[in-house]
Design a protein around this motif. Structure first.
Motif, PDB file in Angstrom:
ATOM      1  N   GLN A  25       0.841  -1.195   0.000  1.00 34.94           N
ATOM      2  CA  GLN A  25       0.000   0.000   0.000  1.00 34.94           C
ATOM      3  C   GLN A  25       0.876   1.244   0.000  1.00 34.94           C
ATOM      4  OE1 GLN A  25      -2.893   0.297   3.135  1.00 34.94           O
ATOM      5  NE2 GLN A  25      -3.641   2.288   2.454  1.00 34.94           N
ATOM      6  N   VAL A  26       0.586   2.140  -0.947  1.00 36.82           N
ATOM      7  CA  VAL A  26       1.338   3.384  -1.096  1.00 36.82           C
ATOM      8  C   VAL A  26       0.445   4.552  -0.677  1.00 36.82           C
ATOM      9  CG1 VAL A  26       2.595   4.864  -2.706  1.00 36.82           C
ATOM     10  CG2 VAL A  26       2.625   2.376  -3.023  1.00 36.82           C
ATOM     11  N   ASN A  27       0.957   5.409   0.171  1.00 34.99           N
ATOM     12  CA  ASN A  27       0.237   6.627   0.569  1.00 34.99           C
ATOM     13  C   ASN A  27       0.425   7.650  -0.555  1.00 34.99           C
ATOM     14  OD1 ASN A  27      -0.871   8.882   1.768  1.00 34.99           O
ATOM     15  ND2 ASN A  27       0.137   8.566   3.742  1.00 34.99           N
ATOM     16  N   ILE A  28      -0.356   7.455  -1.597  1.00 39.15           N
ATOM     17  CA  ILE A  28      -0.111   8.142  -2.867  1.00 39.15           C
ATOM     18  C   ILE A  28      -0.347   9.652  -2.779  1.00 39.15           C
ATOM     19  CG2 ILE A  28      -2.434   7.956  -3.869  1.00 39.15           C
ATOM     20  CD1 ILE A  28       0.847   7.020  -5.678  1.00 39.15           C
ATOM     21  N   GLY A  29      -1.184  10.080  -1.827  1.00 41.12           N
ATOM     22  CA  GLY A  29      -1.448  11.503  -1.668  1.00 41.12           C
ATOM     23  C   GLY A  29      -0.708  12.123  -0.512  1.00 41.12           C
TER      24      GLY A  29
END
Length: 222
Positions: A129-133
């Motif tokens: 999971q990437v904290n894209i924001g």
């Protein structure tokens, strides 16, 4: 929810996925529809099962443990996806119950899952999971930290299938989906878990392989 309503909701979402895939020159069957059943009880899930849906997503291990063993007995072939945050001390329970884990976001969890997989002899697919924001209130590793996390996951022999993200809810999601897709390509990852009820069609046109849809299938939560 009556079976005819469940069937209609499911058919509508599948048709929207197929339309978005066609626009992008993709095959609809390249996209896995995950019905997000968190907070919904067995009576609410049953109609979708009877309508033919077989991939479901839950946020919490304990909630899933309370309802899915019996549901799976009644409906063979269900694939369960953990889409919520996972505590390292719940790794063994998660490996026992789930077929995919979408929220691997830190080295301690990587190693807890690797130990649990070795112990159980079962290796569910994993998404990082990437904290894209770059949002402080959300889980996921920072974009800059992803290469190191992926390296640890590969060294621990985790079956990393791809990346997952939840873009900021109040902004246009397409740039965030495109960024996740670009990062995945850069690292040789084919799986993209992105897109929910409000934006799954956009996600599909950008390359989502898994969309996580709750409200469009179950209706608005009380």
């Amino acid at each position: 929810m009556p079976i005819d309503e469940a069937s209609q909701r499911l058919a509508d979402v599948r048709a929207r996925i197929a339309r978005a895939a066609r626009i992008a020159g993709r095959e609809a069957d390249a996209v896995t529809l995950i019905a997000i059943s968190k907070t919904h009880d067995a009576d609410a899930i049953g109609p979708l099962l009877r309508a033919g849906q077989r991939a479901f997503g839950e946020n919490r291990v304990q909630e899933a443990e309370g309802k899915w063993p019996a549901l799976r007995e009644a409906a063979p072939g269900v694939a369960l996806h953990l889409v919520g945050q996972l505590q390292s001390n719940k790794a063994e329970d998660a490996i026992a119950l789930f077929d995919a884990i979408h929220s691997v976001d830190r080295p301690s969890l990587v190693h807890a899952l690797a130990r649990a997989m070795d112990k159980a002899g079962k290796r569910p697919a994993c998404f990082l999971q990437v904290n894209i924001g770059d949002e402080a209130q959300k889980g996921g590793c920072a974009v800059a930290d992803l290469p190191a996390l992926l390296g640890e996951a590969r060294a621990a022999d985790l079956p990393v299938q791809g990346l997952m993200c939840v873009p900021p809810f109040d902004l246009e999601p397409a740039p965030y989906f495109a960024l996740l897709a670009s990062i995945a390509r850069d690292h040789g990852l084919g799986g993209l878990s992105m897109g929910m009820s409000g934006d799954f069609e956009t996600a599909v046109t950008i390359g989502a392989t898994h969309v996580r849809v709750g409200t469009a299938l179950f209706g608005a939560r009380a």
